[in-house]
Structure formats: C-alpha cells, structure tokens
Enzyme design. Structure first.
Site, mmCIF file in Angstrom:
data_model
loop_
_atom_site.group_PDB
_atom_site.id
_atom_site.type_symbol
_atom_site.label_atom_id
_atom_site.label_comp_id
_atom_site.label_asym_id
_atom_site.label_seq_id
_atom_site.Cartn_x
_atom_site.Cartn_y
_atom_site.Cartn_z
ATOM 1 N N ASP A 60 -54.997 -14.860 -56.466
ATOM 2 C CA ASP A 60 -53.936 -15.144 -55.494
ATOM 3 C C ASP A 60 -52.767 -15.854 -56.176
ATOM 4 O O ASP A 60 -51.592 -15.517 -55.963
ATOM 5 C CB ASP A 60 -54.508 -15.998 -54.357
ATOM 6 N N GLU A 111 -57.157 -9.277 -54.857
ATOM 7 C CA GLU A 111 -56.761 -10.527 -55.518
ATOM 8 C C GLU A 111 -57.774 -10.924 -56.583
ATOM 9 O O GLU A 111 -57.394 -11.374 -57.686
ATOM 10 C CB GLU A 111 -56.617 -11.647 -54.485
#
Length: 352
Positions: free
Chosen positions: A65, A133
């Site tokens: 992320d 992610e």
C-alpha cells in the site's frame, strides 16, 4: 518458450511451475524469490503458521500500500507537470482506491491465484485489491523500487488505466447525488443502518440513502465516507434506470409540499386584551394617590384627603411660578389645608 524457461529453473513441483508462468503473465518478469509472491497470494483465512507466526498477505499488503502510493504519486507528479497538489492527490487516490484495485486484480488474473478458505470473510469484497497491494510489496522485496515503478507504469497504466481520463473523471458519487437533489429540490438524508465490529476488530458501517423518505441504495464500508459513497452510487444507478423510483420520489415530494402549503383553519383574533389596566372600586372612583403625596400627607378624614388630593393634582398639572407664595413658617400644614378648604367653600357659596 516460456515453458522451456521455467523448465530450466528446475522447480520441484508442477504447481510451482504453473505459478511462475502465471506470475510472468501478470508481472512481465520472472520472480527471484517465489516465497514472497506465494505469501502475497495467501489470504489470512488459510490460518497457516511458520514457527508459531501466522503466514498471510496482511504484512505485505501494508508494505505494498505504501509503495504503490509512492510509485503512483511519482508517476502522477511527472505526468501532470505544473498541476497543483490538490489535483495530484485526487488523481492518485482515484488510481489506488479499493474499487480500482479490485478491478485490476480481476483483469490481471490475480483473483484466480488467491489462496483462501473459500468462506466469505469480512474483507471478501476487497480480497483482490488487498492481494494486488501485497503483490506490489512482494515485487519491492524481491526486485526493488525500480521494478515496482516499471510494473505500475508499463503493465498497469500502459495497458489498463488511461491516466488522463482518470484524472478528470468525477467519482464523488455522494456529491453528485446531493447536487441532483438540490437541483430538483428534494430532501435527502443518509441514515445509519448499522455500525459494528467485524473480524479483526475493524469497524463496519452500513448507510442507506433516503430521498423524500423513499429508501435508496445501501452501502457498506470500513469508513463512513466509503459506505455513503457506495450507497450514493447505487442510488444514482437506480435513478438512471428505474423511472418508477423517480416517480415515487416526486410523488412523496408533492405530498410534503401540499402539507407545508395547507392553510391553517383557525385565524388568530386581532383584538387586544386590556387586562393590564387596573381599576379602582366604583365607590371611590378617584385617581390613585402618588407615593410622594401619601408619604407626606398626615392622617385626615376621608373628605379632607379627597380635597387635598384633588387640589394637589390640579396644581401639579398647571404648575407655574405664580403658584409659589411665601407662607409664614409658624403655620402648620393642617392650618394651611384648613384655610384653603374654608376659602374653597366660601367661593362655592358665593357662586351659588
């Protein structure tokens, strides 16, 4: 050709060879350490442990992320030269938002590679985006930042996302719904349906749109904003494809405005009350005595009091310098009043 390359890597298991081939199709390169990528595709519902520690993709998701935000921010910064910070932030958030990552995971085939228990989980709707992610985190640990940049720039933005189109696309569904309601002068509200804690202690919010009291879309999310956005999007879609839904809203609006415009049956009285006026008993029928007069006047009989009050009231209304006369100091007030009274009666007898 790809199979020959994989055969030369000498992988011990057929499944691992298939994973290498699948990852190559997704990433555009062969992994160095397959361990990172296998962990990136492992959902926490598997409950696998190594040396007493849980093995899943949550930690890689956290890392990915951060890396994805930095990479996309870097690309957006270079691509939109001269644009302000707010525009750049908004564009980056559109690219890395959960819905976009979920769709990318499906298009790339990442969702098909995820290992999970198969049961629905609290984050099941984000399973693909989370794995995307985590995969970025795996690329960073295996190949470094430059490889992450090339993956996002060439594989993602080069094939799946038009960065210019995304930058100017309106995705604030709540804002669009509120704007529509204001133009049509209808009442809109966002009602909390449920707030709860789900697996892992994460909060879950459920909101529903109400337009003129008519139920609209229901949205679920891990933030209030996210759930309201989803509810607004569903409501806008209903407004576009369900004419009967719009009819129900405007019928409710008509009923509300009728109620607001209905006249009040009872008209208020215009007469004013005079109950603030204090009246004396009929037998006295005299004006009230001033506090000043009452405090200075000695006790007299009723007749004398009436005469004195009348005389004082009369002189107060017609006061001038000619009314001031010198009076011998030795005369008392009783003598002065008696003399005035005698003169008044004498004057009255003369007129008769």
């Amino acid at each position: 050709m790809l199979s020959n390359i994989i055969d030369r890597i000498r992988l011990p298991f057929r499944k691992e060879k298939e994973l290498y081939l699948s990852l190559y199709k997704i990433l555009g390169f062969f992994p160095k350490d397959i361990h990172y990528y296998k962990q990136a595709l492992m959902h926490k519902s598997i409950m696998r442990r190594e040396k007493g520690k849980p093995i899943n993709n949550e930690r890689l998701e956290f890392l990915g992320d951060a890396i994805l935000g930095a990479v996309v921010g870097h690309i957006v910064y270079i691509h939109f030269d001269g644009k302000r910070e707010g525009f750049l932030t908004n564009t980056r958030s559109k690219i890395v938002q959960r819905e976009t990552l979920n769709k990318l995971a499906r298009e790339l085939g990442i969702t098909d590679l995820i290992l999970s228990s198969g049961h629905s989980s609290s984050h099941n709707s984000y399973l693909g985006g989370n794995a995307f992610e985590a995969l970025v985190g795996a690329i960073y640990l295996d190949k470094g930042y430059k490889a992450c940049m090339q993956f996002v720039e060439k594989r993602i933005l080069g094939n799946f996302i038009n960065i210019d189109k995304v930058a100017y696309k309106e995705v604030n569904f709540k804002s669009k719904l509120i704007e529509w309601s204001q133009k049509n002068r209808v009442n809109i509200d966002f009602k909390v349906v449920e707030e709860k804690k789900v697996e892992g202690g994460s909060p879950m919010f459920v909101y529903q749109v109400l337009i003129e009291g008519i139920e609209g879309g229901i949205g679920r999310g891990y933030t209030k904003k996210e759930s309201q956005q989803q509810a607004s999007k569903i409501t806008l879609e209903r407004l576009r494809r369900e004419p009967q839904y719009i009819d129900a809203i405007f019928a409710a609006k008509t009923n509300r405005t009728k109620m607001e415009e209905m006249p009040v049956q009872t008209v208020p009285d215009t007469e004013t009350s005079d109950d603030f006026i204090l009246t004396q008993p009929a037998e006295e029928n005299n004006p009230p005595r001033s506090r000043k007069t009452a405090s200075k006047q000695p006790k007299q009989d009723k007749k004398q009091q009436v005469v004195s009050i009348l005389e004082e009231e009369e002189y107060e209304d017609e006061f001038d310098l000619s009314d001031i006369t010198a009076t011998p100091a030795k005369e008392s007030r009783e003598d002065i009043i008696a003399a005035a009274e005698e003169a008044a009666f004498a004057d009255e007898a003369n007129h008769q």
